[in-house]
Design a protein around this motif. Sequence first.
Motif, PDB file in Angstrom:
ATOM      1  N   SER A 190       1.286  11.930   0.477  1.00 36.93           N
ATOM      2  CA  SER A 190       2.466  12.196   1.307  1.00 36.93           C
ATOM      3  C   SER A 190       2.620  11.192   2.445  1.00 36.93           C
ATOM      4  O   SER A 190       3.714  11.027   2.966  1.00 36.93           O
ATOM      5  CB  SER A 190       2.412  13.617   1.864  1.00 36.93           C
ATOM      6  N   ARG A 191       1.540  10.511   2.822  1.00 39.54           N
ATOM      7  CA  ARG A 191       1.618   9.560   3.934  1.00 39.54           C
ATOM      8  C   ARG A 191       0.913   8.253   3.569  1.00 39.54           C
ATOM      9  O   ARG A 191      -0.189   8.267   3.034  1.00 39.54           O
ATOM     10  CB  ARG A 191       0.954  10.146   5.188  1.00 39.54           C
ATOM     11  N   ALA A 192       1.553   7.139   3.904  1.00 35.82           N
ATOM     12  CA  ALA A 192       0.949   5.829   3.654  1.00 35.82           C
ATOM     13  C   ALA A 192      -0.327   5.656   4.470  1.00 35.82           C
ATOM     14  O   ALA A 192      -1.239   4.936   4.056  1.00 35.82           O
ATOM     15  CB  ALA A 192       1.943   4.717   3.978  1.00 35.82           C
ATOM     16  N   ALA A 193      -0.426   6.342   5.604  1.00 31.17           N
ATOM     17  CA  ALA A 193      -1.633   6.246   6.433  1.00 31.17           C
ATOM     18  C   ALA A 193      -2.867   6.696   5.651  1.00 31.17           C
ATOM     19  O   ALA A 193      -3.975   6.193   5.877  1.00 31.17           O
ATOM     20  CB  ALA A 193      -1.470   7.075   7.700  1.00 31.17           C
ATOM     21  N   ASP A 203       0.805  -1.220   0.000  1.00 27.98           N
ATOM     22  CA  ASP A 203       0.000   0.000   0.000  1.00 27.98           C
ATOM     23  C   ASP A 203       0.842   1.277   0.000  1.00 27.98           C
ATOM     24  O   ASP A 203       0.478   2.263  -0.637  1.00 27.98           O
ATOM     25  CB  ASP A 203      -0.990   0.005   1.163  1.00 27.98           C
ATOM     26  N   ALA A 204       1.976   1.260   0.678  1.00 21.85           N
ATOM     27  CA  ALA A 204       2.824   2.460   0.717  1.00 21.85           C
ATOM     28  C   ALA A 204       3.364   2.807  -0.666  1.00 21.85           C
ATOM     29  O   ALA A 204       3.519   3.985  -1.004  1.00 21.85           O
ATOM     30  CB  ALA A 204       3.983   2.248   1.702  1.00 21.85           C
ATOM     31  N   ILE A 205       3.615   1.800  -1.478  1.00 19.78           N
ATOM     32  CA  ILE A 205       4.083   2.045  -2.844  1.00 19.78           C
ATOM     33  C   ILE A 205       2.958   2.640  -3.679  1.00 19.78           C
ATOM     34  O   ILE A 205       3.165   3.587  -4.438  1.00 19.78           O
ATOM     35  CB  ILE A 205       4.642   0.744  -3.459  1.00 19.78           C
ATOM     36  N   VAL A 206       1.744   2.117  -3.509  1.00 18.04           N
ATOM     37  CA  VAL A 206       0.589   2.677  -4.217  1.00 18.04           C
ATOM     38  C   VAL A 206       0.392   4.135  -3.802  1.00 18.04           C
ATOM     39  O   VAL A 206       0.154   5.000  -4.649  1.00 18.04           O
ATOM     40  CB  VAL A 206      -0.681   1.846  -3.961  1.00 18.04           C
ATOM     41  N   LYS A 210      -6.352   4.502   5.181  1.00 17.28           N
ATOM     42  CA  LYS A 210      -7.695   4.979   5.534  1.00 17.28           C
ATOM     43  C   LYS A 210      -8.655   4.767   4.356  1.00 17.28           C
ATOM     44  O   LYS A 210      -9.799   4.343   4.544  1.00 17.28           O
ATOM     45  CB  LYS A 210      -7.653   6.456   5.915  1.00 17.28           C
ATOM     46  N   THR A 211      -8.184   5.048   3.155  1.00 19.75           N
ATOM     47  CA  THR A 211      -9.012   4.839   1.957  1.00 19.75           C
ATOM     48  C   THR A 211      -9.331   3.358   1.785  1.00 19.75           C
ATOM     49  O   THR A 211     -10.461   2.993   1.446  1.00 19.75           O
ATOM     50  CB  THR A 211      -8.295   5.389   0.702  1.00 19.75           C
ATOM     51  N   ILE A 212      -8.352   2.509   2.032  1.00 17.30           N
ATOM     52  CA  ILE A 212      -8.568   1.060   1.939  1.00 17.30           C
ATOM     53  C   ILE A 212      -9.627   0.622   2.943  1.00 17.30           C
ATOM     54  O   ILE A 212     -10.554  -0.111   2.595  1.00 17.30           O
ATOM     55  CB  ILE A 212      -7.245   0.298   2.149  1.00 17.30           C
ATOM     56  N   PRO A 242       3.329  -3.554  16.163  1.00 20.57           N
ATOM     57  CA  PRO A 242       3.720  -3.721  14.756  1.00 20.57           C
ATOM     58  C   PRO A 242       2.812  -2.893  13.845  1.00 20.57           C
ATOM     59  O   PRO A 242       1.641  -2.702  14.134  1.00 20.57           O
ATOM     60  CB  PRO A 242       3.537  -5.214  14.498  1.00 20.57           C
ATOM     61  N   ALA A 243       3.393  -2.399  12.783  1.00 17.37           N
ATOM     62  CA  ALA A 243       2.610  -1.660  11.789  1.00 17.37           C
ATOM     63  C   ALA A 243       1.831  -2.667  10.951  1.00 17.37           C
ATOM     64  O   ALA A 243       2.278  -3.784  10.734  1.00 17.37           O
ATOM     65  CB  ALA A 243       3.544  -0.846  10.907  1.00 17.37           C
ATOM     66  N   THR A 244       0.679  -2.276  10.496  1.00 20.37           N
ATOM     67  CA  THR A 244      -0.120  -3.117   9.613  1.00 20.37           C
ATOM     68  C   THR A 244      -0.182  -2.446   8.252  1.00 20.37           C
ATOM     69  O   THR A 244      -0.398  -1.239   8.163  1.00 20.37           O
ATOM     70  CB  THR A 244      -1.545  -3.285  10.171  1.00 20.37           C
TER      71      THR A 244
END
Length: 117
Positions: free
Chosen positions: A23-26, A13-16, A30-32, A59-61
């Motif tokens: 600017s943020r993977a978060a 997701d961070a690559i998408v 949230k959109t997902i 852990p990060a998800t």
Amino acid sequence: MILQFDSDYRVADAIVARWLGMSRAADIRKTIERNRDELEDYGLLEQVAAPRGRGGREPATFFRLNPNQVLILAALSKARHAPQVRAALIQSMEASEALELPEDAEVNPIFAAPQHP
């Protein structure tokens, strides 16, 4: 980076988010979450826990998405690079459709359109 697990292609997701210009993977996560039901119509929404390092924090998800799910997110996104991502995905699909498969060729069901009642 696009990864292949068995015959299923996935991207983090961070690559998408980076492709879309977020600017943020978060933000993509949230959109997902907001669109989880629709994304799951296009295959397993794979959620992975990754260790955060030495800090002892939770852990990060993150999510690993298939191409159809990426297309849905790009279609929903208003991020600055979303139009370019949509165009690249469509061009990729058009190129793969141009391949001539034998009549008895099996298509990976992850790339098949979901059946709606």
